[in-house]
Design an enzyme around this catalytic site. Structure first.
Site, PDB file in Angstrom:
ATOM      1  CE  LYS A 359      37.612 -26.818 -20.932  1.00 32.42           C
ATOM      2  NZ  LYS A 359      38.295 -25.669 -21.688  1.00 32.42           N
ATOM      3  NE  ARG A 453      44.868 -21.847 -20.967  1.00 31.48           N
ATOM      4  CZ  ARG A 453      43.956 -21.889 -20.679  1.00 31.48           C
ATOM      5  NH1 ARG A 453      43.252 -22.911 -19.781  1.00 31.48           N
ATOM      6  NH2 ARG A 453      42.902 -22.083 -21.857  1.00 31.48           N
ATOM      7  CG  HIS A 481      41.018 -18.682 -23.511  1.00 30.99           C
ATOM      8  ND1 HIS A 481      39.527 -18.970 -23.154  1.00 30.99           N
ATOM      9  CD2 HIS A 481      41.383 -18.782 -22.084  1.00 30.99           C
ATOM     10  CE1 HIS A 481      39.005 -19.493 -22.427  1.00 30.99           C
ATOM     11  NE2 HIS A 481      39.595 -19.506 -21.448  1.00 30.99           N
ATOM     12  NE  ARG A 540      37.997 -20.831 -27.363  1.00 30.97           N
ATOM     13  CZ  ARG A 540      38.316 -20.392 -27.506  1.00 30.97           C
ATOM     14  NH1 ARG A 540      38.766 -19.390 -28.796  1.00 30.97           N
ATOM     15  NH2 ARG A 540      39.143 -18.956 -26.569  1.00 30.97           N
ATOM     16  CE1 TYR A 585      36.788 -44.192   9.060  1.00 31.10           C
ATOM     17  CE2 TYR A 585      36.193 -43.431   6.701  1.00 31.10           C
ATOM     18  CZ  TYR A 585      36.540 -44.292   7.727  1.00 31.10           C
ATOM     19  OH  TYR A 585      36.423 -45.483   6.417  1.00 31.10           O
ATOM     20  CB  CYS A 633      32.551 -42.099   3.595  1.00 31.74           C
ATOM     21  SG  CYS A 633      32.545 -42.281   5.695  1.00 31.74           S
ATOM     22  CG  MET A 634      36.552 -44.015  -0.800  1.00 28.50           C
ATOM     23  SD  MET A 634      38.020 -44.999  -1.245  1.00 28.50           S
ATOM     24  CE  MET A 634      39.364 -44.072  -0.729  1.00 28.50           C
ATOM     25  CG  ASP A 635      33.809 -46.092  -0.578  1.00 29.50           C
ATOM     26  OD1 ASP A 635      33.572 -45.510  -1.972  1.00 29.50           O
ATOM     27  OD2 ASP A 635      33.905 -46.390  -0.159  1.00 29.50           O
TER      28      ASP A 635
HETATM   29  C1  LIG Z   1      37.672 -24.440 -21.491  1.00 26.61           C
HETATM   30  C2  LIG Z   1      37.813 -23.236 -22.601  1.00 26.61           C
HETATM   31  C3  LIG Z   1      36.362 -23.236 -23.062  1.00 26.61           C
HETATM   32  C4  LIG Z   1      35.417 -22.921 -22.036  1.00 26.61           C
HETATM   33  O1  LIG Z   1      35.183 -22.454 -21.459  1.00 26.61           O
HETATM   34  P1  LIG Z   1      33.477 -22.369 -20.813  1.00 26.61           P
HETATM   35  O2  LIG Z   1      34.073 -21.016 -19.756  1.00 26.61           O
HETATM   36  O3  LIG Z   1      33.288 -23.398 -20.103  1.00 26.61           O
HETATM   37  O4  LIG Z   1      32.435 -21.586 -22.305  1.00 26.61           O
HETATM   38  C5  LIG Z   1      36.927 -21.742 -24.303  1.00 26.61           C
HETATM   39  N1  LIG Z   1      38.644 -22.357 -24.638  1.00 26.61           N
HETATM   40  C6  LIG Z   1      39.426 -22.397 -24.420  1.00 26.61           C
HETATM   41  C7  LIG Z   1      40.905 -22.363 -25.386  1.00 26.61           C
HETATM   42  C8  LIG Z   1      38.922 -23.036 -23.225  1.00 26.61           C
HETATM   43  O5  LIG Z   1      40.448 -24.153 -22.459  1.00 26.61           O
END
Ligand SMILES: *Cc1c(COP(=O)(O)O)cnc(C)c1O
Length: 693
Positions: A359, A453, A481, A540, A585, A633-635
């Site tokens: 992601k 969540r 999770h 995951r 700045y 700065c921004m850039d």
């Molecule tokens: C982002 C996410 C992960 C991955 O988590 P990491 O700690 O980066 O391995 C796994 N499960 C869910 C639901 C997530 O949102």
């Protein structure tokens, strides 16, 4: 305030001299003057040219930390392919191929035309040099030097060396495979690696060294020539020293690059033998042989002029795109990514697979390039945060399961079906709304085991059963999770255990009620670091794949992971401020003494936290740590480089990653600004091109 001197790309400009020497090597302008002068010019002095090309190639590759090596190899292969086609008519006319073995040998080692050996040699040389350089200079350079010595025995020293019967057999063996030892194995690695190590020495010393070693090489060449022991005359004992001194001399004055000059000299290199053929052909046709062929100086001048004319478009051509490493960029080490996937895979229980969490553009590493690399490494399941990310992966050629971990509006259901994406059911209302759209949707049911969540409460068996019975929803998996699995505090460890128990109880209950939970998964990266292998179908993994931890808090299990991402920028300008002057700045930086500042081409719009300089942020330049100063700065940002003697515009600046012996880890930078690497990396802006290698 003083500013830096005007820039002159000495290294690239010298390519013009080098290619001039190559043309001389092939046209012998002094042949009419004196055989000795001709030998010295074309067989001794001109031998500096190709090693110089190789050394600059090595220098620029290492200056970009080898990030462009894949691209460079691809470019060389392509160019070699074009050259092969270009010279094919001449090859066929001259009947230069004697059989399939000969074609193969020429294609892979000797080059299909006399000057084209440079391409296979450079390609193989780069591969070997890259491999050797991983072992460090102390190993790489001696190994490459040894290879060069072996090459020398098959070149200028063959007549001497081959008097020893054993060595003669050895070299005869080598020469059945290639015509020269001046190739990618014996010749190119040393010069490429000398370029990688490329140092600027004292200029006077370099100049003296160059003339002394050139004199030594001249004596060596003339002596070997007189002794009549040279099989070829491409390699000399004094050549590496000569080229190192020359390079140091040029590097000391080098500022910036000139791609046009580089391309022009390459074109002259590629085209001049064709021009020789054309000039000779034309001379014969027009009856001008005496003038254009027999007069060696005139012959050289006409060939050179024609080559330059044909190559001139390179100088006029408008550059299409800025180079990705011109300003600030993300470097993604795909080999490290593959390595990490393998390491994680090895920790899993049999039957458990890796689901790569890619992601947010793979946590700032580039979604497509990351997922493709992992797919090639055998990963068959991916997780993203939203619909658009899932579609982008399909468009990038990703097959297998793609699970959307967060909410997707039920209105988008047709797109889920169209792109074969698997949707997380966020709660029972979400499930009902998805089902009500009347299309079959593949889903994973999220179970809320405490994080509150997403998901149906794990205790709410009525809703779970309803979700399983909803029409159109195909439940392919059930997951939850862990949200304190990063902590080793006793209380948190016990809490994680409770989550696990609740999850496994629910899954077991589903099975006894004869509902197939499908793929079951609960661990993410910290679940891998801190828990034993779990009886699940997927893990995951996100942050662990990228070779970093979220922070430096301790974990149960140490895994041999390698950081995948480096972040680099360039020095734009060097300026000196006097004591009492301020910079940036808000006049936040006040010089207490004379201070040399580098302006660096990256800022908060690229995703860096704006308060980094005030929190002790540092960068690496020439392998040294330099503090950020003033307000970001921004850039752009300012760095105090008073401790560096030779810093110049165009120098690479490392914000995350390794430079020489120093490294700035993502964890260090994240800690510096009070966040975790996940945030820091995923925020790296779209303005930073991704360079992978
Ligand atoms: C982002 C996410 C992960 C991955 O988590 P990491 O700690 O980066 O391995 C796994 N499960 C869910 C639901 C997530 O949102």
């Amino acid at each position: 305030m003083r500013t830096a001197k005007k820039t002159v790309p000495t290294l690239d400009l010298f390519r013009l001299a080098a290619v001039l020497l190559v043309v001389m090597n092939h046209t012998s302008p002094l042949a009419d003057v004196s055989a000795m002068a001709d030998f010295w010019l074309t067989r001794v002095l001109a031998r500096v040219a190709v090693p110089f090309f190789l050394m600059t190639t090595g220098y620029f590759l290492s200056r970009n930390h080898w990030a462009g090596v894949g691209r460079q190899l691809k470019k060389l292969c392509l160019l070699y392919g074009v050259c092969i086609l270009l010279y094919l008519p001449v090859n066929l006319y001259a009947g230069s191929f004697t059989g399939p073995a000969d074609v193969l040998r020429k294609l892979l080692v000797d080059g299909t035309f006399y000057h084209l050996w440079y391409f296979p040699a450079t390609i193989l040389g780069i591969v070997i040099a890259r491999w050797l350089s991983r072992l460090g200079h102390r190993v790489a350079l001696p190994v490459a030097a040894l290879l060069y010595l072996i090459g020398l025995g098959g070149d200028s020293y063959y007549g001497l060396v081959s008097q020893i019967p054993l060595l003669r057999t050895l070299y005869d063996g080598i020469f059945t495979l290639c015509g020269y030892t001046r190739n990618g194995l014996f010749f190119a690695p040393l010069f490429l690696l000398l370029g990688v190590a490329g140092r600027r020495w004292n200029q006077k010393l370099s100049l003296a060294g160059f003339f002394l070693s050139l004199a030594a090489m001249s004596a060596e060449g003339l002596w070997l020539h007189r002794m009549d022991v040279q099989r070829h005359d491409s390699m000399y004992l004094a050549l590496p020293l000569c080229i190192v001194c020359l390079f140091s001399l040029l590097l000391g004055r080098n500022k910036g690059e000139s791609r046009k000059v580089r391309e022009f000299s390459t074109a002259v290199y590629v085209l001049h033998p064709l021009c020789i053929v054309l000039v000779r052909g034309a001379a014969k046709l027009l009856g001008l042989g005496e003038m254009l062929i027999e007069n060696s100086v005139l012959h050289f001048i006409v060939v050179l002029a024609l080559s330059a004319l044909l190559s001139a478009p390179c100088l006029l051509r408008l550059q299409k795109k800025p180079s990705p490493t011109a300003r600030a960029w993300r470097e993604v080490d795909l080999a490290a990514l593959g390595h990490n996937a393998q390491v994680l895979w090895n920790t899993l229980a049999p039957g458990t697979e890796l689901m790569a969490v890619v992601k947010a553009e793979a946590y700032g590493h580039g979604g497509a390039v990351t997922a493709r690399t992992l797919q090639r490494a055998g990963v068959r399941a991916f997780a993203v945060a939203c619909l658009a990310e899932g579609i982008a992966l399909r468009k990038a050629g990703i097959r297998g399961t793609i699970l959307i971990l967060a909410y997707t509006s039920p209105e988008e259901t047709p797109l889920l079906t169209r792109w074969h994406l698997t949707q997380t059911v966020a709660d029972i209302d979400h499930g009902r709304a998805l089902a009500a759209r009347g299309r079959r949707v593949h889903v994973h049911l999220a179970l809320d085991t405490g994080m509150h969540r997403l998901g149906i409460l794990a205790e709410n068996r009525k809703e779970i059963l309803e979700a399983f019975r909803l029409p159109n929803l195909v439940v392919d998996g059930v997951f939850s999770h862990l949200y304190v699995s990063d902590s080793l505090e006793a209380e948190d460890v016990a809490y994680t255990q409770e989550q696990l128990t609740l999850f496994y109880d629910t899954v077991a209950w589903l099975r006894t009620a004869e509902y197939d939970p499908g793929k079951v998964h609960i661990q993410s990266s910290y679940g891998l670091w801190n828990l034993p292998a779990q009886p699940c179908d997927y893990v995951r993994a996100g942050i662990a794949l990228y070779g970093v931890r979220s922070d430096d808090a301790p974990v149960q299990r140490s895994l041999d992971l390698r950081p995948v991402l480096s972040l680099r920028a360039r020095v734009a300008s060097i300026r000196t401020v006097q004591a009492g002057e301020s910079a940036g700045y808000g006049r936040v930086f006040q010089a207490e003494q004379e201070t040399k500042l580098a302006v660096v081409t990256i800022g908060y719009a690229d995703g860096l936290p704006r308060d980094l300089p005030q929190r002790g942020g540092q960068v690496l330049i020439q392998g040294r740590r330099c503090p950020m100063v003033g307000r970001m700065c921004m850039d752009q940002l300012l760095v105090d480089v008073s401790d560096l003697s030779e810093v110049a515009p165009g120098d690479t600046v490392t914000i995350i990653g390794r430079d020489g012996g120093q490294v700035i880890r993502a964890e260090e930078l994240a800690a510096c600004c009070g966040t975790i690497t996940n945030e820091l990396l995923s925020r790296l802006g779209m303005r930073l091109p991704i360079v992978s290698g």
